[in-house]
Write a protein that holds these residues in place. Structure first.
Motif, PDB file in Angstrom:
ATOM      1  N   LYS A 378       0.838  -1.200   0.000  1.00  0.00           N
ATOM      2  CA  LYS A 378       0.000   0.000   0.000  1.00  0.00           C
ATOM      3  C   LYS A 378       0.876   1.254   0.000  1.00  0.00           C
ATOM      4  O   LYS A 378       0.564   2.247  -0.676  1.00  0.00           O
ATOM      5  CB  LYS A 378      -0.931  -0.011   1.210  1.00  0.00           C
ATOM      6  CG  LYS A 378      -1.976  -1.113   1.174  1.00  0.00           C
ATOM      7  CD  LYS A 378      -2.854  -1.092   2.418  1.00  0.00           C
ATOM      8  CE  LYS A 378      -3.885  -2.212   2.377  1.00  0.00           C
ATOM      9  NZ  LYS A 378      -4.740  -2.236   3.601  1.00  0.00           N
ATOM     10  N   VAL A 382       1.130   4.431  -2.763  1.00  0.00           N
ATOM     11  CA  VAL A 382       1.117   5.859  -2.437  1.00  0.00           C
ATOM     12  C   VAL A 382       2.322   6.555  -3.072  1.00  0.00           C
ATOM     13  O   VAL A 382       2.196   7.672  -3.600  1.00  0.00           O
ATOM     14  CB  VAL A 382       1.104   6.065  -0.913  1.00  0.00           C
ATOM     15  CG1 VAL A 382       1.224   7.550  -0.568  1.00  0.00           C
ATOM     16  CG2 VAL A 382      -0.167   5.485  -0.308  1.00  0.00           C
ATOM     17  N   LEU A 442      -7.819   8.830  -2.469  1.00  0.00           N
ATOM     18  CA  LEU A 442      -6.919   9.098  -1.343  1.00  0.00           C
ATOM     19  C   LEU A 442      -7.034  10.529  -0.832  1.00  0.00           C
ATOM     20  O   LEU A 442      -6.530  10.860   0.242  1.00  0.00           O
ATOM     21  CB  LEU A 442      -5.467   8.841  -1.766  1.00  0.00           C
ATOM     22  CG  LEU A 442      -5.083   7.409  -2.151  1.00  0.00           C
ATOM     23  CD1 LEU A 442      -3.666   7.378  -2.704  1.00  0.00           C
ATOM     24  CD2 LEU A 442      -5.211   6.467  -0.967  1.00  0.00           C
ATOM     25  N   TRP A 450      -1.008   8.989   4.475  1.00  0.00           N
ATOM     26  CA  TRP A 450      -1.220   7.585   4.105  1.00  0.00           C
ATOM     27  C   TRP A 450       0.098   6.807   4.217  1.00  0.00           C
ATOM     28  O   TRP A 450       0.131   5.709   4.795  1.00  0.00           O
ATOM     29  CB  TRP A 450      -1.742   7.480   2.672  1.00  0.00           C
ATOM     30  CG  TRP A 450      -3.161   7.886   2.463  1.00  0.00           C
ATOM     31  CD1 TRP A 450      -3.605   9.072   1.949  1.00  0.00           C
ATOM     32  CD2 TRP A 450      -4.336   7.110   2.736  1.00  0.00           C
ATOM     33  NE1 TRP A 450      -4.978   9.095   1.885  1.00  0.00           N
ATOM     34  CE2 TRP A 450      -5.454   7.904   2.358  1.00  0.00           C
ATOM     35  CE3 TRP A 450      -4.564   5.850   3.259  1.00  0.00           C
ATOM     36  CZ2 TRP A 450      -6.768   7.456   2.487  1.00  0.00           C
ATOM     37  CZ3 TRP A 450      -5.872   5.401   3.394  1.00  0.00           C
ATOM     38  CH2 TRP A 450      -6.962   6.196   3.011  1.00  0.00           C
TER      39      TRP A 450
END
Length: 465
Positions: A378, A382, A442, A450
């Motif tokens: 993840k 990002v 996002l 994040w």
């Protein structure tokens, strides 16, 4: 007709055989009948030889629970028109009841579980690959959760069966060891005239398959093992003795296999020491094109009597979902729920945008595209969202600046999984985000936040291990 996915099976039929309006006694009897059904809230059809509209109003006023919304009342005249009409009875029945029932009851959209075969659209290229190659070798259908692997296997089943293959299918999602596999397979693979599949030792499977082949010399045996990652991980700790045995069966032309899975198969296919190396032909399930998306949106909507305010609404759904099949189904299901609350059959742009711009959709979007990604995967997504394109050295440097040390080899495996999830796409040695709306999803929080959260989660996991 596609209606098999919409009408319940069996379909309860209740005859209100009286000339007087429905009263308390009939309401009580109807409540008892509905309570006896095995599925709460199941749709039931009542036919009235009296005033159907008055009976319907009385039922909805006095019947308890959600049954009041799920009982359709048609008049004797309406039933006769359906039976004697030009349309097939099943379609006429649909047209006769769709105006009365809650749209959520009729929703043909499936968010959890495989898509019914009569609602399966697209994937012709993938189906063609399976049909072309299964005669000479085994395959692996690869993709993340919710991309449609089981639906793909079911679609292939129907075609392979029509072409004379002898098919054996097993859902291995919950199968985590040999004993569980043998128990499940023995209960499901019961072939007429065949001795039962051995339950005590998987090494007896080849003899059973050979016996099956001898009994069906003119049919190719195709064994579909769905969602094998957990079983494969267990087998990997035991030198892959189980899957090496299956590979031998395929190489000896005793049968062929169609596996499905995601991360574990993907890793094993790249491992020269694995039984999956040069064993299976991969069939990757990706995003759907705009034409297929339009069909998924419009055909089932039309089936349940919903009219789109503009055909461009289907294109809007494609633009927001990038053609992910599960997200398309989710959006359409939520649209039907909103239409049901508004008691209308007109799908407007306001309804569609209301779903697409909602927080629940944003959460569903991220959960779907991230699938079973690890915290570092993840974090990599990002990093890719921060720039138009990134390379592995770029990702390594960005993570190092945030306090995370990872090797190029680890990052490469992570990137490969994100490509499988349709979250990244490769262009030579660089990568970029594929879904058009990922960065927007996002947006409620800074990308740096994040990244910080995912790397903190990774640190916690490493400390726990």
């Amino acid at each position: 007709t596609g209606l098999e996915s919409v009408l319940p099976n069996p379909f309860p039929l209740i005859l209100l055989a009286h000339r007087d309006p429905v009263g308390r006694d009939e309401i009580r009897d109807l409540q008892v009948i509905l309570n006896s059904l095995d599925t709460p809230g199941r749709l039931a059809l009542a036919t009235s030889i009296n005033n159907a509209r008055a009976d319907r109003d009385t039922i909805r006023k006095h019947l308890g629970g959600i049954g009041r919304e799920n009982v359709v009342v048609l008049s004797e005249r309406e039933i006769l028109d359906i039976v004697s009409g030009k349309e097939p009875v099943r379609i006429g029945l649909m047209h006769g009841i769709q105006e009365q029932v809650d749209l959520s009851v009729f929703s043909p959209y499936t968010v959890e579980g495989p898509t019914p075969i009569d609602m399966f659209f697209g994937r012709s290229q993938e189906t063609g690959s399976i049909l072309e190659r299964i005669s000479s070798g085994s395959l692996a259908v690869l993709g993340p959760r919710r991309i449609g692997k089981t639906s793909m296997l079911q679609a292939a089943q129907s075609v392979l069966f029509e072409r004379g293959r002898l098919l054996l299918y097993l859902d291995c999602y919950s199968v985590s060891d040999y004993d569980a596999f043998l128990a499940e397979a023995a209960s499901r693979w019961q072939t007429v005239g065949m001795r039962p599949l051995p339950r005590s030792d998987f090494r007896e499977i080849p003899g059973w398959v050979i016996d099956l082949q001898l009994r069906h010399p003119d049919q190719q045996i195709v064994i579909q093992l769905d969602e094998i990652d957990r079983l494969l991980a267990y087998d990997a700790s035991r030198n892959e003795s189980f899957f090496r045995m299956l590979r031998s069966l395929a190489q000896e032309k005793r049968c062929q296999f169609i596996f499905s899975g995601e991360r574990t198969i993907l890793d094993k296919m790249a491992d020269p020491s694995s039984s999956f190396f040069n064993f299976v032909t991969p069939v990757y399930l990706g995003l759907l094109d705009s034409e297929t998306t339009v069909r998924i949106v419009t055909d089932p909507m039309r089936l349940v009597g919903v009219t789109l305010e503009a055909e461009s609404l289907a294109t809007t759904i494609y633009e927001y979902t990038s053609g992910h099949p599960n997200l398309i189904q989710y959006v359409c299901r939520e649209c039907l729920r909103r239409l049901s609350r508004q008691r209308t059959r007109l799908l407007t742009r306001a309804v569609v945008i209301g779903v697409l711009e909602s927080s629940p959709f944003r959460e569903q979007y991220l959960a779907t595209y991230w699938s079973q990604a690890t915290p570092i995967e993840k974090a990599i997504s990002v990093c890719a969202a921060e720039k138009k394109t990134v390379t592995l050295p770029d990702i390594k440097s960005r993570l190092a600046a945030a306090g995370c040390v990872a090797s190029i080899g680890e990052l490469k495996r992570c990137v490969n999984y994100l490509i499988l999830c349709q979250l990244l796409e490769a262009d030579s040695d660089s990568y970029r985000i594929r879904p058009a709306r990922f960065v927007d999803a996002l947006a409620p929080f800074p990308l740096s936040a994040w990244l910080e959260d995912f790397l903190a989660e990774r640190s916690t996991e490493k400390a726990a291990n």
